[in-house]
Write a protein that holds these residues in place. Structure first.
Motif: not given
Ligand code: 5GP
Ligand code: ZN
Length: 116
Positions: A5, A29-31, A87, A93, A95-96, A100, A102
């Motif tokens: 992604l 920006r985070d979605i 993370n 937690g 997810e991606v 990254h 934050h």
């Molecule tokens: P993690 O939980 O992996 O540390 O953070 C992943 C972040 O990516 C989450 O805060 C989530 O809201 C954000 N995120 C997931 N999908 C997308 C997307 O398609 N676009 C954007 N801008 N942020 C995303």
């Protein structure tokens, strides 16, 4: 990585609100923002997670922090303060799985983790 992604955000294949686009890092920006300012800073090339960073490029973490500070200035939260956070894994937690950082700010963020 073709099915990642965040790689697709770097290449422009998936739209995002990009606030900084440098040769080695991108910030967008985070979605699902958890604070008035919630921006993700990523390396432009695919690094899976923080446990992996040393295998790729010794300078990229420093550049990500530099980008975070630049973006904090641009967003007007440099003086009021902000939190930088990675993370990792299930308990973290994550997810991606594209590294990254934050950047969170714009309000008093409260405790660093949920209190038990
Ligand atoms: P993690 O939980 O992996 O540390 O953070 C992943 C972040 O990516 C989450 O805060 C989530 O809201 C954000 N995120 C997931 N999908 C997308 C997307 O398609 N676009 C954007 N801008 N942020 C995303
Ligand atoms: Zn990727």
């Amino acid at each position: 990585m073709s099915d990642c992604l965040f790689c697709k955000i770097v290449s422009g294949d998936i739209p995002a609100q990009v606030v900084y686009n440098g040769p080695n890092t991108t910030a967008f920006r985070d979605i699902n923002p958890q604070a008035p300012v919630h921006i993700l800073i990523i390396p432009n090339h695919h690094i899976e997670h923080i446990r992996d960073w040393g295998a790729y490029d010794n300078n990229i973490l420093a550049e990500m922090f530099q980008t975070a500070n630049t973006v904090a200035e641009m967003e007007g939260i440099a003086d009021s303060g902000y939190r930088l956070m990675f993370n990792y894994g299930a308990d973290g937690g994550m997810e991606v799985y594209h590294l990254h950082l934050h950047l969170l700010g714009g309000r008093m963020l409260g405790p660093m983790v949920v209190r038990q």
